[in-house]
Design a protein around this motif. Structure first.
Motif, PDB file in Angstrom:
ATOM      1  N   GLU A 225       0.822  -1.210   0.000  1.00  0.00           N
ATOM      2  CA  GLU A 225       0.000   0.000   0.000  1.00  0.00           C
ATOM      3  C   GLU A 225       0.858   1.263   0.000  1.00  0.00           C
ATOM      4  O   GLU A 225       0.538   2.245  -0.691  1.00  0.00           O
ATOM      5  CB  GLU A 225      -0.931  -0.003   1.209  1.00  0.00           C
ATOM      6  N   LEU A 226       1.948   1.256   0.758  1.00  0.00           N
ATOM      7  CA  LEU A 226       2.838   2.420   0.756  1.00  0.00           C
ATOM      8  C   LEU A 226       3.468   2.623  -0.615  1.00  0.00           C
ATOM      9  O   LEU A 226       3.535   3.747  -1.122  1.00  0.00           O
ATOM     10  CB  LEU A 226       3.912   2.259   1.830  1.00  0.00           C
ATOM     11  N   CYS A 227       3.919   1.530  -1.225  1.00  0.00           N
ATOM     12  CA  CYS A 227       4.507   1.644  -2.555  1.00  0.00           C
ATOM     13  C   CYS A 227       3.480   2.086  -3.592  1.00  0.00           C
ATOM     14  O   CYS A 227       3.830   2.745  -4.582  1.00  0.00           O
ATOM     15  CB  CYS A 227       5.127   0.313  -2.971  1.00  0.00           C
ATOM     16  N   ARG A 228       2.215   1.757  -3.365  1.00  0.00           N
ATOM     17  CA  ARG A 228       1.168   2.137  -4.304  1.00  0.00           C
ATOM     18  C   ARG A 228       1.132   3.658  -4.515  1.00  0.00           C
ATOM     19  O   ARG A 228       0.680   4.147  -5.560  1.00  0.00           O
ATOM     20  CB  ARG A 228      -0.188   1.646  -3.797  1.00  0.00           C
ATOM     21  N   THR A 229       1.629   4.399  -3.534  1.00  0.00           N
ATOM     22  CA  THR A 229       1.681   5.858  -3.655  1.00  0.00           C
ATOM     23  C   THR A 229       2.450   6.283  -4.891  1.00  0.00           C
ATOM     24  O   THR A 229       2.079   7.244  -5.576  1.00  0.00           O
ATOM     25  CB  THR A 229       2.324   6.483  -2.398  1.00  0.00           C
ATOM     26  N   LEU A 230       3.537   5.587  -5.207  1.00  0.00           N
ATOM     27  CA  LEU A 230       4.318   5.943  -6.390  1.00  0.00           C
ATOM     28  C   LEU A 230       3.512   5.721  -7.662  1.00  0.00           C
ATOM     29  O   LEU A 230       3.643   6.471  -8.635  1.00  0.00           O
ATOM     30  CB  LEU A 230       5.608   5.124  -6.438  1.00  0.00           C
ATOM     31  N   GLY A 231       2.699   4.683  -7.676  1.00  0.00           N
ATOM     32  CA  GLY A 231       1.837   4.459  -8.829  1.00  0.00           C
ATOM     33  C   GLY A 231       0.823   5.569  -8.982  1.00  0.00           C
ATOM     34  O   GLY A 231       0.501   5.989 -10.103  1.00  0.00           O
ATOM     35  N   GLU A 232       0.295   6.052  -7.876  1.00  0.00           N
ATOM     36  CA  GLU A 232      -0.674   7.142  -7.918  1.00  0.00           C
ATOM     37  C   GLU A 232      -0.021   8.429  -8.414  1.00  0.00           C
ATOM     38  O   GLU A 232      -0.657   9.224  -9.125  1.00  0.00           O
ATOM     39  CB  GLU A 232      -1.276   7.337  -6.531  1.00  0.00           C
ATOM     40  N   ILE A 233       1.238   8.636  -8.060  1.00  0.00           N
ATOM     41  CA  ILE A 233       1.969   9.818  -8.500  1.00  0.00           C
ATOM     42  C   ILE A 233       2.452   9.660  -9.938  1.00  0.00           C
ATOM     43  O   ILE A 233       2.495  10.622 -10.712  1.00  0.00           O
ATOM     44  CB  ILE A 233       3.174  10.083  -7.572  1.00  0.00           C
ATOM     45  N   GLY A 234       2.813   8.421 -10.300  1.00  0.00           N
ATOM     46  CA  GLY A 234       3.346   8.167 -11.637  1.00  0.00           C
ATOM     47  C   GLY A 234       4.825   8.432 -11.755  1.00  0.00           C
ATOM     48  O   GLY A 234       5.356   8.609 -12.851  1.00  0.00           O
TER      49      GLY A 234
END
Length: 582
Positions: A225-234
């Motif tokens: 979930e924490l790493c998912r932040t990078l996906g949201e940012i791109g």
């Protein structure tokens, strides 16, 4: 007028394009022209006739978080052609950090990466709390290399959850939300991505009290979930240490990270070891399959020769094993010596002894060589000999020789491990032949009392290139520069191309040398402290952002390094991408 002209060099541009001869014109730190340029068009001219001009090396795995405060060139990386280093690896670092947690953060870094506490205590000004403040602080430091920072998850978890909770339970939804927001703030400020380790209780990098680090035992869904932040940012890269052959196999976590983020993942570690032949093969086969399934997972390699030189006072090479950790975590020399003298403890260690479990630390005890016996004359005849041979003569276990010799010298007997990782050049070449493998893993800034690895590219130019003939210089410079720069999202670095930042090396391949077999002790650390250092030579010039930093191995005290990614360049690139999409 160009600021700098490199005349008549043989350009190996880092993209695997065939080498060719041309001039390079540099203005404002950028390669502005490649072609034919007259000397009268430049303020300064470098004659590179007969020499290679190549991009500076990019090292994706370092721990210079502390050392950059007293060493602007991140030695021994800077003098070995590394022009960009990435810190914050494995989840270790100093931000975010509350004032009351600073002492513990330094103790944690001392035990995990063996950065001496007294050096950090003397040099870290602690003028930051948040990660953006940490990056602003780093920008203020004069640097001779470019510097990139992952946001390390250990201090982030401690900052939000507290140390006890971070090590004992999953994050609450509110805590996850807070950490994700802090990751967003860090990325907006210029972080390169996220760094963590996840080896459960198998990681030799333990906290100062001997317990696992928070990320090693954290809930995997929290990590995803924490790493998912990078996906949201791109934007951003994920670095994870979750695979050590023979010790821990959690490589699937890298695939889970990519599936959740669609961001590049760097998985540690592929290595060649004398203890387990071709131990890297399952990992490389696995990553090949991941790419076939569309996952951008890269494997960080560790293929240069490595060995450790140590004494039992400073030893925590084997902290992944409880009985070894019990020795290193004791606070005084007297307590360490008392424990290794205890026959019950020795008996347990002899009974559990398995060389394969030591391959990422000391290696087989039998292969360790005594290199210094202090002021104990009766031990002098043993200097230069393998502990296994001495043990056979005495009819004892090699562990007994290691411990008895240490006790006789009050802990100051010095030992050198055998060359373990990188001992087989054919295996090193096999690892580096994969298109999904990154060169590097200097671990620079860490383990300074028993290891030195910033020279990795210098050595591989010799062993895999010039002397071994396994890879061309074109292939090597691609692995050393352009490939890692692209994985790290650096669109303006890593190659000798017009429009790229002028991070460059000038050298003659026959002059490159990294053939030493032992370290020097250099007393050049804060408060006169010492470190181990590996001597190399051969680079004629090293250039960072268009400024010469080293000439024939000697620094000229120029400090043109930047914090990367350069946020101005990144914003421009994002605007251009948006315009192209419209």
């Amino acid at each position: 007028m160009f600021d700098l002209l490199i005349k008549s060099g043989t350009i190996i541009d880092g993209t695997t394009f065939p080498r060719y001869q041309a001039d390079i014109g540099i203005r404002n730190g950028v390669i502005e022209k490649i072609g034919r340029i007259e000397p009268s068009e430049a303020q300064k001219v470098i004659d590179a006739t007969g020499k290679v001009v190549a991009p500076g090396h990019v090292d994706c795995h370092t721990h210079y978080d502390a050392q950059i405060h007293w060493d602007p060139y991140c030695s021994n990386s800077g003098e070995n052609g590394v022009t960009t280093v990435v810190a914050g690896n494995c989840g270790f670092g100093f931000a975010p950090c509350r004032p009351q947690d600073r002492e513990r953060a330094m103790l944690m870094m001392e035990n995990t990466e063996q950065v001496p506490y007294e050096q950090m205590k003397a040099e870290l000004p602690w003028t930051w709390e948040s990660f953006p403040e940490w990056l602003d602080h780093l920008r203020s430091l004069p640097k001779g290399v470019n510097f990139m920072m992952y946001i390390p998850l250990n201090p982030l978890m401690v900052y939000v959850m507290g140390i006890d909770a971070a090590k004992s339970r999953s994050a609450t939804p509110d805590e996850l939300s807070q950490m994700k927001q802090l990751i967003r703030e860090a990325m907006d400020a210029g972080a390169a991505g996220i760094g963590l380790s996840h080896l459960q209780d198998k990681n030799g990098h333990t906290d100062y009290d001997g317990t696992p680090m928070p990320t090693d035992t954290m809930d995997q869904q929290d990590a995803i979930e924490l790493c998912r932040t990078l996906g949201e940012i791109g934007r951003g890269t994920i670095q994870v240490l979750s695979y050590v052959p023979g010790l821990c196999d959690m490589k699937q976590l890298a695939a889970d990270f990519f599936d959740a983020t669609q961001r590049p993942v760097i998985l540690n570690v592929a290595l060649s070891t004398a203890v387990m032949k071709e131990c890297y093969r399952p990992l490389l086969d696995w990553v090949d399959e991941q790419w076939k399934q569309g996952r951008q997972i890269f494997v960080q390699s560790f293929v240069q020769r490595s060995w450790n030189e140590f004494n039992l006072i400073d030893l925590n090479l084997n902290d992944g094993i409880p009985e070894w950790r019990a020795i290193s975590k004791l606070p005084t020399v007297e307590e360490k010596l008392a424990l290794i003298a205890d026959e019950n403890h020795r008996a347990t260690m002899r009974a559990k002894y398995d060389p394969t479990q030591l391959m990422t630390g000391s290696g087989a005890i039998e292969d360790i060589v005594l290199t210094a016996s202090g002021d104990v004359p009766e031990l002098e005849p043993l200097v230069g000999r393998r502990l296994g041979d001495i043990a056979e003569e005495r009819g004892v276990h090699a562990l007994d020789v290691l411990f008895d010799t240490s006790i006789a010298t009050n802990g100051w007997a010095n030992f050198q491990t055998t060359v373990n990782s990188g001992a087989d050049v054919c295996e090193a070449a096999d690892i580096m032949s994969s298109p999904f493998v990154l060169a590097g893993s200097s671990d620079g800034g860490a383990h300074s009392k028993f290891y030195c690895g910033g020279h990795w590219a210098t050595e591989l130019l010799c062993t895999l290139g010039r002397d071994g003939g396994f890879m061309s210089l074109e292939e090597l410079h691609y692995h050393f520069s352009y490939q890692p720069a692209r994985v790290m999202g650096l669109r303006d670095r890593g190659a000798v191309l017009e429009g790229m930042a002028a991070d460059l090396l000038i050298y003659a391949i026959d002059d490159i040398d990294a053939s030493g077999e032992s370290y020097e002790m250099r007393f050049d650390q804060p408060q006169g402290d010492w470190r181990r250092y590996f001597v190399t030579s051969g680079y004629h010039m090293i250039i960072v952002n268009g400024e010469i930093t080293f000439v024939d191995g000697v620094s000229n005290d120029a400090r043109p390094g930047k914090i990367l990614p350069d946020m101005g360049v990144l914003v421009d690139q994002m605007m251009l991408a948006a315009e192209a999409a419209e």
